[in-house]
Design a protein around this motif. Structure first.
Motif, PDB file in Angstrom:
ATOM      1  N   VAL A 234      44.309 -72.208  -5.860  1.00 58.00           N
ATOM      2  CA  VAL A 234      44.996 -71.948  -7.120  1.00 58.00           C
ATOM      3  C   VAL A 234      44.381 -72.768  -8.243  1.00 58.00           C
ATOM      4  O   VAL A 234      44.229 -72.278  -9.376  1.00 58.00           O
ATOM      5  N   GLU A 235      44.005 -74.008  -7.982  1.00 57.01           N
ATOM      6  CA  GLU A 235      43.371 -74.823  -9.016  1.00 57.01           C
ATOM      7  C   GLU A 235      42.013 -74.261  -9.408  1.00 57.01           C
ATOM      8  O   GLU A 235      41.621 -74.323 -10.582  1.00 57.01           O
ATOM      9  N   GLU A 236      41.269 -73.713  -8.452  1.00 57.43           N
ATOM     10  CA  GLU A 236      39.998 -73.081  -8.778  1.00 57.43           C
ATOM     11  C   GLU A 236      40.211 -71.858  -9.671  1.00 57.43           C
ATOM     12  O   GLU A 236      39.469 -71.634 -10.636  1.00 57.43           O
ATOM     13  N   LEU A 237      41.239 -71.057  -9.332  1.00 56.16           N
ATOM     14  CA  LEU A 237      41.538 -69.895 -10.151  1.00 56.16           C
ATOM     15  C   LEU A 237      42.008 -70.316 -11.544  1.00 56.16           C
ATOM     16  O   LEU A 237      41.619 -69.718 -12.553  1.00 56.16           O
ATOM     17  N   ALA A 238      42.817 -71.373 -11.615  1.00 54.28           N
ATOM     18  CA  ALA A 238      43.292 -71.862 -12.915  1.00 54.28           C
ATOM     19  C   ALA A 238      42.137 -72.359 -13.769  1.00 54.28           C
ATOM     20  O   ALA A 238      42.118 -72.152 -14.988  1.00 54.28           O
ATOM     21  N   ALA A 239      41.166 -73.005 -13.156  1.00 56.36           N
ATOM     22  CA  ALA A 239      40.003 -73.485 -13.913  1.00 56.36           C
ATOM     23  C   ALA A 239      39.195 -72.318 -14.482  1.00 56.36           C
ATOM     24  O   ALA A 239      38.694 -72.390 -15.608  1.00 56.36           O
ATOM     25  N   ALA A 240      39.087 -71.234 -13.702  1.00 53.89           N
ATOM     26  CA  ALA A 240      38.372 -70.055 -14.201  1.00 53.89           C
ATOM     27  C   ALA A 240      39.162 -69.361 -15.305  1.00 53.89           C
ATOM     28  O   ALA A 240      38.589 -68.872 -16.283  1.00 53.89           O
ATOM     29  N   TYR A 241      40.482 -69.325 -15.174  1.00 50.91           N
ATOM     30  CA  TYR A 241      41.320 -68.699 -16.191  1.00 50.91           C
ATOM     31  C   TYR A 241      41.305 -69.479 -17.506  1.00 50.91           C
ATOM     32  O   TYR A 241      41.573 -68.915 -18.565  1.00 50.91           O
ATOM     33  N   ARG A 242      41.014 -70.762 -17.444  1.00 54.10           N
ATOM     34  CA  ARG A 242      41.085 -71.599 -18.625  1.00 54.10           C
ATOM     35  C   ARG A 242      40.105 -71.137 -19.708  1.00 54.10           C
ATOM     36  O   ARG A 242      40.341 -71.349 -20.901  1.00 54.10           O
ATOM     37  N   THR A 243      39.010 -70.522 -19.320  1.00 56.36           N
ATOM     38  CA  THR A 243      38.006 -70.051 -20.280  1.00 56.36           C
ATOM     39  C   THR A 243      38.025 -68.529 -20.426  1.00 56.36           C
ATOM     40  O   THR A 243      37.105 -67.962 -21.001  1.00 56.36           O
ATOM     41  N   LEU A 244      39.067 -67.884 -19.909  1.00 61.47           N
ATOM     42  CA  LEU A 244      39.112 -66.421 -19.902  1.00 61.47           C
ATOM     43  C   LEU A 244      39.582 -65.898 -21.262  1.00 61.47           C
ATOM     44  O   LEU A 244      40.609 -66.318 -21.786  1.00 61.47           O
ATOM     45  N   SER A 245      38.824 -64.982 -21.820  1.00 65.18           N
ATOM     46  CA  SER A 245      39.217 -64.264 -23.023  1.00 65.18           C
ATOM     47  C   SER A 245      39.357 -62.787 -22.664  1.00 65.18           C
ATOM     48  O   SER A 245      38.974 -62.362 -21.568  1.00 65.18           O
ATOM     49  N   TYR A 246      39.887 -62.002 -23.596  1.00 67.34           N
ATOM     50  CA  TYR A 246      40.041 -60.581 -23.258  1.00 67.34           C
ATOM     51  C   TYR A 246      38.687 -59.903 -23.098  1.00 67.34           C
ATOM     52  O   TYR A 246      38.530 -59.016 -22.264  1.00 67.34           O
TER      53      TYR A 246
END
Length: 281
Positions: A234-246
């Motif tokens: 989950v932390e790995e996914l959260a780190a990837a989501y942190r820079t996610l734009s549309y």
């Protein structure tokens, strides 16, 4: 006969940033982006010459712009006549990412359900944000298995979005202004504009901010409900989501096999798929 010595003329004072920007004409079709670029420069008291000499690094740091946003405004500046270096638009990294948490219904909040319906539609129909801004409800037809979308560019079948769509349609039916709105993603509250109203058409910038907020809320939900055995993933996914734009969400959906709705992003998504295949092979 020698001429009498004369004191050199003083250098002409540089115009103020406001006056300097007023002399520039926005590039056709990019008036809104040009205005936001000028506003960001004026906040730092930078004129066109300052921006051409230093680039967009200072503006990106002050505004928190992501690399894709810097690439966009660099192009807009060049279209307007400023000789800025043109950075390459970044490829999606990682090339594949689990986007399903962004399409899961977790409550009855209208803002949450509107974002979930948007993400669920975009996962199977990755249209640019401007297309979603103008998407009307009469362009969406509901069947027992999927949603059917029709635009001037064609028709598409979108599987996997029925649950999110029905949840969003159900909650908006409780509010007369939202129920009467013709937009798929209407405004939920009045904005600063004079013509802004509940149920009205959202701007591109408002939709981008809505997506960023939805990503942050999803990260918080994943962290709160993660068991100890899944905490690391989950932390790995959260780190990837942190820079996610549309825009990156669109490219990831395209890289996962969604049919291209517009040419924008399709080429970069295909390059990402090829890069992932080379790394796997």
């Amino acid at each position: 006969m020698q001429r009498a010595w004369q004191q050199p003329l003083p250098d002409m004072p540089a115009p103020s940033p406001e006056r300097a920007w007023a002399r520039w004409t926005p590039p056709p079709g990019y008036e809104a982006q040009w205005r936001r670029l000028v506003d960001a420069a004026l906040e730092l008291d930078l004129g066109p010459d300052d921006l051409a000499a230093a680039g967009l690094d200072e503006l990106a740091a002050a505004r928190g712009w992501k690399p894709a946003t810097v690439a966009l405004y660099s192009k807009v500046a060049r279209y307007g006549g400023l000789a800025l270096p043109l950075p390459s638009t970044p490829e999606p990294d990682p090339p594949r990412l689990d986007l399903r948490p962004l399409t899961q219904v977790r409550g009855n909040d209208p803002e949450h359900l509107r974002s979930v319906a948007w993400c669920a539609l975009a996962l199977g129909w990755p249209a640019p944000v401007g297309v979603f801004r103008s998407l009307r409800r009469d362009q969406v037809r509901v069947t027992t298995r999927r949603l059917l979308l029709s635009t001037d560019d064609g028709e598409w079948a979108v599987p996997g979005a029925l649950t999110a769509w029905h949840a969003w349609e159900s909650v908006r039916a409780r509010y007369p202004a939202l129920a009467a709105s013709s937009w798929v993603l209407p405004a939920l509250r009045r904005g600063p504009g004079l013509n802004s109203r509940v149920g009205g058409r959202l701007s591109n910038q408002a939709l981008q901010a809505t997506f960023t907020k939805h990503v942050r809320m999803t990260v918080g939900h994943l962290r709160a409900g993660a068991p100890p055995s899944r905490r690391e993933s989950v932390e790995e996914l959260a780190a990837a989501y942190r820079t996610l734009s549309y825009d990156s969400y669109r490219r990831l959906a395209l890289a996962a096999g969604a049919p291209p709705v517009a040419s924008r992003g399709a080429v970069r998504a295909s390059r990402a798929v090829a890069r992932a295949s080379r790394l796997a092979g």
